[in-house]
Design a protein around this motif. Structure first.
Motif, PDB file in Angstrom:
ATOM      1  N   LYS A  43       0.814  -1.213   0.000  1.00 10.33           N
ATOM      2  CA  LYS A  43       0.000   0.000   0.000  1.00 10.33           C
ATOM      3  C   LYS A  43       0.850   1.266   0.000  1.00 10.33           C
ATOM      4  CE  LYS A  43      -4.385  -1.329   2.194  1.00 10.33           C
ATOM      5  NZ  LYS A  43      -5.242  -0.517   1.331  1.00 10.33           N
ATOM      6  N   THR A  44       1.924   1.252   0.761  1.00  9.64           N
ATOM      7  CA  THR A  44       2.693   2.486   0.960  1.00  9.64           C
ATOM      8  C   THR A  44       3.852   2.667  -0.010  1.00  9.64           C
ATOM      9  OG1 THR A  44       4.115   1.380   2.598  1.00  9.64           O
ATOM     10  CG2 THR A  44       2.128   2.481   3.419  1.00  9.64           C
ATOM     11  N   TYR A  45       4.206   1.644  -0.766  1.00  6.81           N
ATOM     12  CA  TYR A  45       5.387   1.737  -1.633  1.00  6.81           C
ATOM     13  C   TYR A  45       5.074   1.338  -3.067  1.00  6.81           C
ATOM     14  CZ  TYR A  45      10.282   1.057  -3.121  1.00  6.81           C
ATOM     15  OH  TYR A  45      11.484   1.122  -3.775  1.00  6.81           O
ATOM     16  N   THR A  56      -6.335  -1.817  -1.854  1.00  5.95           N
ATOM     17  CA  THR A  56      -6.960  -2.919  -1.118  1.00  5.95           C
ATOM     18  C   THR A  56      -7.569  -3.925  -2.084  1.00  5.95           C
ATOM     19  OG1 THR A  56      -7.452  -1.528   0.802  1.00  5.95           O
ATOM     20  CG2 THR A  56      -8.762  -3.537   0.539  1.00  5.95           C
ATOM     21  N   LEU A  57      -8.206  -3.415  -3.138  1.00  4.59           N
ATOM     22  CA  LEU A  57      -8.786  -4.285  -4.162  1.00  4.59           C
ATOM     23  C   LEU A  57      -7.695  -5.078  -4.876  1.00  4.59           C
ATOM     24  CD1 LEU A  57     -11.177  -5.247  -5.879  1.00  4.59           C
ATOM     25  CD2 LEU A  57     -10.816  -3.244  -7.352  1.00  4.59           C
ATOM     26  N   GLN A  58      -6.591  -4.416  -5.213  1.00  5.59           N
ATOM     27  CA  GLN A  58      -5.482  -5.100  -5.877  1.00  5.59           C
ATOM     28  C   GLN A  58      -4.939  -6.233  -5.002  1.00  5.59           C
ATOM     29  OE1 GLN A  58      -2.956  -1.705  -6.291  1.00  5.59           O
ATOM     30  NE2 GLN A  58      -3.786  -1.082  -8.293  1.00  5.59           N
ATOM     31  N   ALA A  64      -6.817 -13.649  -3.624  1.00  3.18           N
ATOM     32  CA  ALA A  64      -7.894 -14.552  -4.042  1.00  3.18           C
ATOM     33  C   ALA A  64      -7.456 -15.421  -5.216  1.00  3.18           C
ATOM     34  CB  ALA A  64      -9.135 -13.738  -4.418  1.00  3.18           C
ATOM     35  N   LEU A  65      -6.721 -14.832  -6.164  1.00  2.00           N
ATOM     36  CA  LEU A  65      -6.236 -15.587  -7.311  1.00  2.00           C
ATOM     37  C   LEU A  65      -5.313 -16.717  -6.871  1.00  2.00           C
ATOM     38  CD1 LEU A  65      -5.891 -15.995 -10.369  1.00  2.00           C
ATOM     39  CD2 LEU A  65      -4.044 -14.290 -10.297  1.00  2.00           C
ATOM     40  N   ALA A  66      -4.402 -16.416  -5.955  1.00  3.44           N
ATOM     41  CA  ALA A  66      -3.483 -17.446  -5.454  1.00  3.44           C
ATOM     42  C   ALA A  66      -4.258 -18.567  -4.774  1.00  3.44           C
ATOM     43  CB  ALA A  66      -2.482 -16.824  -4.481  1.00  3.44           C
ATOM     44  N   TRP A 113       3.375  -1.933  -8.815  1.00 10.05           N
ATOM     45  CA  TRP A 113       2.495  -2.784  -8.029  1.00 10.05           C
ATOM     46  C   TRP A 113       2.182  -4.103  -8.732  1.00 10.05           C
ATOM     47  CZ3 TRP A 113      -2.208  -4.657  -9.585  1.00 10.05           C
ATOM     48  CH2 TRP A 113      -2.779  -4.077 -10.707  1.00 10.05           C
ATOM     49  N   LEU A 114       2.085  -4.070 -10.063  1.00 13.52           N
ATOM     50  CA  LEU A 114       1.728  -5.290 -10.782  1.00 13.52           C
ATOM     51  C   LEU A 114       2.839  -6.333 -10.686  1.00 13.52           C
ATOM     52  CD1 LEU A 114      -0.426  -6.630 -12.497  1.00 13.52           C
ATOM     53  CD2 LEU A 114       0.643  -5.652 -14.539  1.00 13.52           C
ATOM     54  N   ALA A 115       4.091  -5.884 -10.803  1.00 18.16           N
ATOM     55  CA  ALA A 115       5.222  -6.807 -10.669  1.00 18.16           C
ATOM     56  C   ALA A 115       5.279  -7.381  -9.254  1.00 18.16           C
ATOM     57  CB  ALA A 115       6.526  -6.098 -11.009  1.00 18.16           C
ATOM     58  N   ALA A 116       5.082  -6.521  -8.258  1.00 22.36           N
ATOM     59  CA  ALA A 116       5.115  -6.979  -6.870  1.00 22.36           C
ATOM     60  C   ALA A 116       4.002  -7.984  -6.602  1.00 22.36           C
ATOM     61  CB  ALA A 116       4.984  -5.785  -5.924  1.00 22.36           C
ATOM     62  N   MET A 117       2.803  -7.669  -7.099  1.00 23.26           N
ATOM     63  CA  MET A 117       1.680  -8.571  -6.877  1.00 23.26           C
ATOM     64  C   MET A 117       1.876  -9.888  -7.621  1.00 23.26           C
ATOM     65  SD  MET A 117      -1.036  -9.412  -5.432  1.00 23.26           S
ATOM     66  CE  MET A 117      -1.263  -7.862  -4.534  1.00 23.26           C
TER      67      MET A 117
END
Length: 427
Positions: A43-45, A56-58, A64-66, A113-117
């Motif tokens: 959230k913060t980075y 939060t949705l991301q 949920a996907l995992a 964020w996409l790479a981190a997620m």
């Protein structure tokens, strides 16, 4: 006495300790990454450019996907590993993938964020898949009479190992200059790196000491997958015909749902009462370090009492925790709740694993534990719904906490109908 201290069945203590150390190794991911730093740092980075609701949705969609992938992959992976006696190889592959993905989080820059997620999802899937193969190897390191003790040792070392590294990582973020780090951001990035190294290093004893029984079939991957799927279909039919097994799985699903709901609710409830992040982290550390001797103590208790009775004890304490939460108003009370959770959480989890191992055929432990872990991933579904409906009906968040007791009662009642001796007689 030899250094291996062999048991009656020829299982060695060296292999049992090596197996249990995998819990010490991978629990660092569960504590530092999943429960500790990833949600906040995301959230913060990594997702700081987005509104809080969006991040939060991301995070929710990624988690949920995992979980959804693991729900389907766990029993299939267990069946394939069983078919070729490749549980150790499958565990090595899942561990390597999880370690690599966790290691790579260190290099993800701000705003990506996409790479981190994506890396978090990969690491989470690999983590849970590894648990399927790890749990199923219990039958390769211990005789049935030792399942409780060895399983409890694993959970106990997991709590200790996860707690030790989390304490170091927390110190890194609070005092980064002590570790030669520039700031808190750099400290968190190095925390992810430390988890990967910790996980990789302490996984080696299992691969060096544990011997998987049976010969590999040497089938081509395509044939192994199709054969594994057929074997899984047969196993599911077998489970439906094994009353003790499906009754236990249903009981486990209910009471472990309550366990997971309490864990999640405790943190959220603490935040709602205005407790600070440092108080929540301190409570998490309290759970970890109390959980170490408590889990081992439950293994000792089960060996001298009875496994099911020890599980019942844990469920009764969880019911009391739910009631305690209703009256919780101060930080010290929150710490009492955390201490009580630490006393029984590892015991209920470890003894459930060892009791289930007694109910199933050893040759199909991967398939059965794949379904066992799938039920665990289904957990924390009924509990949150029950809490939400009760809160809406009563208008009281405190009253909703008491509703979780229903899950412990229902699971405990079903567990009384399970007889491990009858299950083995039908194996």
């Amino acid at each position: 006495m030899t250094d291996n201290s062999t048991s009656k069945a020829g299982f060695t203590r060296r292999a049992q300790i090596g197996w249990a150390l995998y819990d010490w190794a991978n629990s660092a991911f569960a504590t530092t990454v999943v429960a500790g730093f990833f949600p906040i740092f995301f959230k913060t980075y990594w997702s700081a450019d987005y509104a809080a609701e969006t991040s939060t949705l991301q995070l929710g969609l990624g988690s949920a996907l995992a979980s959804l992938i693991v729900l389907f992959a766990a029993p299939i992976g267990g069946a394939i590993a069983d078919r070729g006696h490749h549980k150790k190889a499958a565990l090595a592959l899942a561990t390597a993938l999880a370690v690599a993905a966790t290691f790579a989080l260190f290099f993800v820059g701000a705003g990506h964020w996409l790479a981190a997620m994506g890396l978090f999802v990969i690491a989470s899937i690999a983590f849970f898949m590894a648990m399927v193969f790890y749990d199923s190897l219990l039958v390769n390191v211990a005789a049935p009479a030792d399942y409780d003790r060895v399983s409890a040792l694993g959970y106990g070392l997991g709590y200790l190992g996860g707690g030790v590294l989390l304490a170091v990582n927390v110190a890194m973020t609070l005092k980064p200059d002590w570790f030669g780090l520039a700031d808190r951001t750099e400290a968190v990035r190095w925390a992810f790196l430390s988890v990967a190294v910790w996980w990789g290093v302490f996984s080696w004893p299992l691969f060096a000491t544990v011997t998987e029984t049976g010969k590999a079939r040497g089938e081509p991957i395509g044939k192994a997958v199709s054969g594994g799927l057929k074997d899984l279909a047969v196993t599911i039919r077998e489970i439906m015909g094994r009353r003790e097994v499906w009754l236990f799985l249903l009981a486990y699903w209910l009471y472990i749902d309550g366990v997971h709901t309490i864990i999640r609710m405790a943190v959220d409830f603490g935040l709602s009462l205005g407790f600070g992040q440092q108080s929540l982290i301190a409570a998490l550390l309290l759970v970890q370090f109390i959980g170490f001797p408590a889990a081992i103590g439950f293994g000792w208790l089960a060996s001298r009492w009875e496994t099911k009775k020890a599980i019942y004890l844990g469920l009764v304490v969880y019911g009391a925790i739910s009631a305690w939460g209703y009256f919780l108003t101060a930080v010290w009370q929150f710490y009492v709740m955390a201490a009580a959770i630490g006393l029984v959480q590892g015991g209920v989890q470890s003894l459930s694993r060892s009791y289930f191992a007694r109910l199933i055929p050893e040759a199909k432990s991967g398939e059965y534990f794949g379904i066992y872990n799938m039920m665990g991933k289904f957990a924390a579904v009924l509990g949150p719904i029950l809490v939400g409906v009760t809160a809406a009906a009563t208008g009281s968040a405190r009253a909703s906490i008491l509703s979780v007791v229903v899950l412990f009662i229902a699971g405990g009642v079903l567990l009384t109908r399970v007889d491990a001796r009858q299950a083995k007689a039908n194996t």
